[in-house]
Write a protein that holds these residues in place. Sequence first.
Motif, PDB file in Angstrom:
ATOM      1  N   ILE A   1       0.844  -1.209   0.000  1.00  0.00           N
ATOM      2  CA  ILE A   1       0.000   0.000   0.000  1.00  0.00           C
ATOM      3  C   ILE A   1       0.875   1.253   0.000  1.00  0.00           C
ATOM      4  O   ILE A   1       0.698   2.163  -0.807  1.00  0.00           O
ATOM      5  CB  ILE A   1      -0.960  -0.015   1.206  1.00  0.00           C
ATOM      6  N   LEU A   2       1.854   1.283   0.895  1.00  0.00           N
ATOM      7  CA  LEU A   2       2.717   2.468   0.967  1.00  0.00           C
ATOM      8  C   LEU A   2       3.556   2.624  -0.299  1.00  0.00           C
ATOM      9  O   LEU A   2       3.729   3.736  -0.813  1.00  0.00           O
ATOM     10  CB  LEU A   2       3.618   2.375   2.215  1.00  0.00           C
ATOM     11  N   PHE A   3       4.058   1.513  -0.801  1.00  0.00           N
ATOM     12  CA  PHE A   3       4.844   1.520  -2.040  1.00  0.00           C
ATOM     13  C   PHE A   3       4.054   2.214  -3.156  1.00  0.00           C
ATOM     14  O   PHE A   3       4.547   3.108  -3.848  1.00  0.00           O
ATOM     15  CB  PHE A   3       5.143   0.062  -2.403  1.00  0.00           C
ATOM     16  N   ASN A   4       2.810   1.796  -3.313  1.00  0.00           N
ATOM     17  CA  ASN A   4       1.978   2.372  -4.380  1.00  0.00           C
ATOM     18  C   ASN A   4       1.651   3.834  -4.141  1.00  0.00           C
ATOM     19  O   ASN A   4       1.642   4.636  -5.083  1.00  0.00           O
ATOM     20  CB  ASN A   4       0.699   1.553  -4.529  1.00  0.00           C
ATOM     21  N   LYS A   5       1.401   4.179  -2.892  1.00  0.00           N
ATOM     22  CA  LYS A   5       1.107   5.587  -2.584  1.00  0.00           C
ATOM     23  C   LYS A   5       2.319   6.468  -2.911  1.00  0.00           C
ATOM     24  O   LYS A   5       2.187   7.552  -3.471  1.00  0.00           O
ATOM     25  CB  LYS A   5       0.774   5.740  -1.094  1.00  0.00           C
ATOM     26  N   LEU A   6       3.499   5.992  -2.541  1.00  0.00           N
ATOM     27  CA  LEU A   6       4.710   6.787  -2.791  1.00  0.00           C
ATOM     28  C   LEU A   6       4.956   6.930  -4.289  1.00  0.00           C
ATOM     29  O   LEU A   6       5.283   8.012  -4.778  1.00  0.00           O
ATOM     30  CB  LEU A   6       5.920   6.143  -2.100  1.00  0.00           C
ATOM     31  N   LEU A   7       4.759   5.820  -5.018  1.00  0.00           N
ATOM     32  CA  LEU A   7       4.932   5.883  -6.477  1.00  0.00           C
ATOM     33  C   LEU A   7       3.969   6.876  -7.101  1.00  0.00           C
ATOM     34  O   LEU A   7       4.308   7.616  -8.018  1.00  0.00           O
ATOM     35  CB  LEU A   7       4.654   4.511  -7.090  1.00  0.00           C
ATOM     36  N   GLU A   8       2.759   6.856  -6.584  1.00  0.00           N
ATOM     37  CA  GLU A   8       1.706   7.695  -7.152  1.00  0.00           C
ATOM     38  C   GLU A   8       1.938   9.168  -6.810  1.00  0.00           C
ATOM     39  O   GLU A   8       1.750  10.046  -7.642  1.00  0.00           O
ATOM     40  CB  GLU A   8       0.368   7.214  -6.580  1.00  0.00           C
ATOM     41  N   MET A   9       2.368   9.433  -5.598  1.00  0.00           N
ATOM     42  CA  MET A   9       2.325  10.809  -5.110  1.00  0.00           C
ATOM     43  C   MET A   9       3.657  11.550  -5.084  1.00  0.00           C
ATOM     44  O   MET A   9       3.676  12.783  -4.998  1.00  0.00           O
ATOM     45  CB  MET A   9       1.709  10.827  -3.704  1.00  0.00           C
ATOM     46  N   CYS A  10       4.774  10.815  -5.118  1.00  0.00           N
ATOM     47  CA  CYS A  10       6.056  11.522  -5.025  1.00  0.00           C
ATOM     48  C   CYS A  10       6.579  11.900  -6.401  1.00  0.00           C
ATOM     49  O   CYS A  10       6.368  11.173  -7.372  1.00  0.00           O
ATOM     50  CB  CYS A  10       7.097  10.646  -4.323  1.00  0.00           C
ATOM     51  N   LYS A  11       7.256  13.015  -6.449  1.00  0.00           N
ATOM     52  CA  LYS A  11       7.918  13.432  -7.682  1.00  0.00           C
ATOM     53  C   LYS A  11       9.393  13.070  -7.543  1.00  0.00           C
ATOM     54  O   LYS A  11      10.172  13.802  -6.927  1.00  0.00           O
ATOM     55  CB  LYS A  11       7.760  14.939  -7.890  1.00  0.00           C
ATOM     56  N   PHE A  12       9.747  11.952  -8.116  1.00  0.00           N
ATOM     57  CA  PHE A  12      11.132  11.491  -7.990  1.00  0.00           C
ATOM     58  C   PHE A  12      12.008  12.194  -9.016  1.00  0.00           C
ATOM     59  O   PHE A  12      11.571  12.480 -10.121  1.00  0.00           O
ATOM     60  CB  PHE A  12      11.196   9.975  -8.209  1.00  0.00           C
ATOM     61  N   GLN A  13      13.250  12.434  -8.639  1.00  0.00           N
ATOM     62  CA  GLN A  13      14.177  13.091  -9.557  1.00  0.00           C
ATOM     63  C   GLN A  13      15.573  12.508  -9.399  1.00  0.00           C
ATOM     64  O   GLN A  13      15.860  11.844  -8.401  1.00  0.00           O
ATOM     65  CB  GLN A  13      14.219  14.590  -9.264  1.00  0.00           C
ATOM     66  N   THR A  14      16.402  12.747 -10.390  1.00  0.00           N
ATOM     67  CA  THR A  14      17.808  12.378 -10.258  1.00  0.00           C
ATOM     68  C   THR A  14      18.581  13.625  -9.860  1.00  0.00           C
ATOM     69  O   THR A  14      18.047  14.730  -9.866  1.00  0.00           O
ATOM     70  CB  THR A  14      18.379  11.835 -11.578  1.00  0.00           C
ATOM     71  N   LYS A  15      19.849  13.413  -9.540  1.00  0.00           N
ATOM     72  CA  LYS A  15      20.677  14.557  -9.146  1.00  0.00           C
ATOM     73  C   LYS A  15      22.004  14.454  -9.899  1.00  0.00           C
ATOM     74  O   LYS A  15      22.577  13.361  -9.995  1.00  0.00           O
ATOM     75  CB  LYS A  15      20.922  14.463  -7.646  1.00  0.00           C
ATOM     76  N   ASP A  16      22.466  15.577 -10.425  1.00  0.00           N
ATOM     77  CA  ASP A  16      23.795  15.607 -11.052  1.00  0.00           C
ATOM     78  C   ASP A  16      24.808  16.066 -10.023  1.00  0.00           C
ATOM     79  O   ASP A  16      24.563  17.032  -9.301  1.00  0.00           O
ATOM     80  CB  ASP A  16      23.816  16.589 -12.235  1.00  0.00           C
ATOM     81  N   TYR A  17      25.906  15.359  -9.938  1.00  0.00           N
ATOM     82  CA  TYR A  17      26.941  15.807  -9.012  1.00  0.00           C
ATOM     83  C   TYR A  17      28.319  15.634  -9.644  1.00  0.00           C
ATOM     84  O   TYR A  17      28.489  14.922 -10.630  1.00  0.00           O
ATOM     85  CB  TYR A  17      26.843  15.069  -7.666  1.00  0.00           C
ATOM     86  N   ASN A  18      29.252  16.340  -9.032  1.00  0.00           N
ATOM     87  CA  ASN A  18      30.610  16.352  -9.553  1.00  0.00           C
ATOM     88  C   ASN A  18      31.391  15.188  -8.961  1.00  0.00           C
ATOM     89  O   ASN A  18      31.492  15.059  -7.752  1.00  0.00           O
ATOM     90  CB  ASN A  18      31.258  17.691  -9.162  1.00  0.00           C
ATOM     91  N   PHE A  19      31.924  14.357  -9.814  1.00  0.00           N
ATOM     92  CA  PHE A  19      32.675  13.204  -9.326  1.00  0.00           C
ATOM     93  C   PHE A  19      34.027  13.209 -10.033  1.00  0.00           C
ATOM     94  O   PHE A  19      34.123  12.841 -11.207  1.00  0.00           O
ATOM     95  CB  PHE A  19      31.894  11.924  -9.614  1.00  0.00           C
ATOM     96  N   GLY A  20      35.035  13.695  -9.315  1.00  0.00           N
ATOM     97  CA  GLY A  20      36.381  13.756  -9.901  1.00  0.00           C
ATOM     98  C   GLY A  20      36.424  14.613 -11.152  1.00  0.00           C
ATOM     99  O   GLY A  20      37.076  14.261 -12.142  1.00  0.00           O
ATOM    100  N   GLY A  21      35.691  15.734 -11.137  1.00  0.00           N
ATOM    101  CA  GLY A  21      35.704  16.643 -12.271  1.00  0.00           C
ATOM    102  C   GLY A  21      34.682  16.299 -13.349  1.00  0.00           C
ATOM    103  O   GLY A  21      34.478  17.047 -14.294  1.00  0.00           O
ATOM    104  N   LYS A  22      34.053  15.145 -13.226  1.00  0.00           N
ATOM    105  CA  LYS A  22      33.035  14.753 -14.226  1.00  0.00           C
ATOM    106  C   LYS A  22      31.641  14.907 -13.636  1.00  0.00           C
ATOM    107  O   LYS A  22      31.423  14.624 -12.455  1.00  0.00           O
ATOM    108  CB  LYS A  22      33.220  13.277 -14.608  1.00  0.00           C
ATOM    109  N   VAL A  23      30.694  15.347 -14.463  1.00  0.00           N
ATOM    110  CA  VAL A  23      29.316  15.437 -13.980  1.00  0.00           C
ATOM    111  C   VAL A  23      28.668  14.051 -14.107  1.00  0.00           C
ATOM    112  O   VAL A  23      28.666  13.441 -15.179  1.00  0.00           O
ATOM    113  CB  VAL A  23      28.498  16.475 -14.788  1.00  0.00           C
ATOM    114  N   VAL A  24      28.194  13.573 -12.986  1.00  0.00           N
ATOM    115  CA  VAL A  24      27.596  12.231 -12.956  1.00  0.00           C
ATOM    116  C   VAL A  24      26.154  12.359 -12.483  1.00  0.00           C
ATOM    117  O   VAL A  24      25.859  13.129 -11.571  1.00  0.00           O
ATOM    118  CB  VAL A  24      28.391  11.327 -11.976  1.00  0.00           C
ATOM    119  N   THR A  25      25.265  11.615 -13.122  1.00  0.00           N
ATOM    120  CA  THR A  25      23.859  11.616 -12.688  1.00  0.00           C
ATOM    121  C   THR A  25      23.642  10.469 -11.711  1.00  0.00           C
ATOM    122  O   THR A  25      24.098   9.344 -11.953  1.00  0.00           O
ATOM    123  CB  THR A  25      22.936  11.431 -13.917  1.00  0.00           C
ATOM    124  N   SER A  26      22.954  10.764 -10.634  1.00  0.00           N
ATOM    125  CA  SER A  26      22.735   9.728  -9.613  1.00  0.00           C
ATOM    126  C   SER A  26      22.031   8.517 -10.237  1.00  0.00           C
ATOM    127  O   SER A  26      21.045   8.683 -10.945  1.00  0.00           O
ATOM    128  CB  SER A  26      21.894  10.275  -8.456  1.00  0.00           C
TER     129      SER A  26
END
Length: 323
Positions: free
Chosen positions: A157-182
Amino acid sequence: MKRSRNVLTHSDSKNYDFASIKDESQQQKPHENIAQLSTLHSSKSTNGNSMEQEYQPTQPQTKKQKVWRQGTLHFHSVGRTVSSHQQPSRDSTPCSADSPIIINDDDECENHVTSSSSKTVFMKQTQLVETFLINDKITGTQVKHISNFVSPRDSKILFNKLLEMCKFQTKDYNFGGKVVTSPRKYTFLTKESPQFYIPELVQLKERVEKYTGEVFNGVLVNRYDNGQDSIMWHADKEKSLNQGCSIVSISLGQARDFQFRPRKDVAVYDQIKSMGVLTTKLEDGAMVIMNDKTQLYYEHCVPKRKNVHGMRINLTFRNSKYY
Ligand SMILES: O=C(O)CCC(=O)C(=O)O
Ligand SMILES: [Fe+2]
């Protein structure tokens, strides 16, 4: 030192594989249902926001479930128990084969009452088993694992609610000078977020708080679409986190490996390095409690796995200075 399969102290050997212990949850196979659902969700939408394929829990609250819960006791009978109606001890001693922890969690009793007349018949105790993954006397690090903290039904139930209601996103971060997406999607919920008040999440937070005796004002929701999603080795040592607080992780859906290893940048590394890499499997409904010392002396990760196809959602309850 006395050792059991479920106990890991700093002196235990390398590559301890918790997953090699007989896994009775496979008999129930709740994960398969969630995994199938998850595949549907992930192929349909990028943020998983779909009601159309919502999973309808079909598992009745019958004796069968009770038997299965009791089965977990057997599985963990090499662990350590906390007796009925007690909060787990805050200064637990190392677990041993002859002293398993069983916690009767009465919170769920009402959920299983089918009618007032049958209340006493159906009133049951949900028994939770607490096991140390790390109990390191040198650094004071304690990591505890509690299987089935969330029932398969509540998890879906919670799994489905979270899938339905959350806005998931990725994050770009700097890893040894390279931009990496989570390599995973996430969202962070605070009391400013409407999703923080999803009733099932509120209830879970309350149960976690009651169990741990701590309060949490934020929850990081990580979504791993399949085995290619992961989180790299890290310690949760953000300055924003209140010191002295635990971080509590709840796993929903696809089981994933979870690993710990001592941090190389600490003065006591030589004394704790013999642990090597600890690999455990976090099943649907599992709770992991990492005490405050954990982040100072150890790091953790969810590694990529080729043969894992289902989706997992992980919640980490945190206590931040700023919320
Ligand atoms: O997914 C997990 O089990 C761990 C997540 C984690 O370590 C984090 O969010 O910091
Ligand atoms: Fe983490």
